[in-house]
Write a protein that holds these residues in place. Structure first.
Motif, mmCIF file in Angstrom:
data_model
loop_
_atom_site.group_PDB
_atom_site.id
_atom_site.type_symbol
_atom_site.label_atom_id
_atom_site.label_comp_id
_atom_site.label_asym_id
_atom_site.label_seq_id
_atom_site.Cartn_x
_atom_site.Cartn_y
_atom_site.Cartn_z
ATOM 1 N N ALA A 3 0.806 -1.223 0.000
ATOM 2 C CA ALA A 3 0.000 0.000 0.000
ATOM 3 C C ALA A 3 0.838 1.273 0.000
ATOM 4 N N THR A 4 2.028 1.240 0.543
ATOM 5 C CA THR A 4 2.837 2.463 0.625
ATOM 6 C C THR A 4 4.081 2.422 -0.258
ATOM 7 N N THR A 5 4.232 1.375 -1.078
ATOM 8 C CA THR A 5 5.399 1.322 -1.957
ATOM 9 C C THR A 5 5.177 2.189 -3.185
ATOM 10 N N LYS A 6 6.253 2.656 -3.746
ATOM 11 C CA LYS A 6 6.171 3.448 -4.981
ATOM 12 C C LYS A 6 6.347 2.495 -6.164
#
Length: 123
Positions: A3-6
């Motif tokens: 969810a928070t990875t680029k």
């Protein structure tokens, strides 16, 4: 987990130098090259990795990158003036410029120098 990875997408080409010229000069995107790979820096902060496969490259048979525009006619005219040739596909009714205007948004397809399919579509 992600969810928070680029996250980013990527696809191959047979010639990174030709891709650099096409994406940077013809399409006017900001590009950078590192370790023999090209990164497209897209509006909105997204990146796309373009990596070399040389003779092993096989062009994608589907659209790998879509460029939303406000005025598809203007975008197609400008790209045509820059030497871009628009594709015609069976099953789509396309006007003289190559723009399909039917179900969904108006869209026109073209390829990069490696044969990968790209599009412009009106939002």
């Amino acid at each position: 987990m992600f969810a928070t990875t680029k996250a980013f997408s990527g696809f191959s080409v047979d010639d990174v130098a030709a891709a650099t010229a096409f994406y940077g000069k013809t399409l006017g995107l900001r590009v950078s090259e590192e370790h023999g790979m090209l990164t497209l820096h897209l509006g909105g902060g997204g990146d796309v990795l373009i990596y070399p496969k040389g003779d092993a490259h096989v062009p994608a048979t589907f659209t790998v990158l879509n460029f939303p525009v406000d005025d598809i006619d203007g975008a197609v005219d400008e790209l045509t003036a820059r030497g871009v040739r628009f594709e015609r596909y069976e099953g789509f009714t396309q006007d003289e410029k190559g723009i399909a205007r039917g179900d969904g948004p108006p869209i026109a397809w073209f390829t990069d120098p490696a044969g990968n399919v790209l599009s412009v579509l009106q939002e």
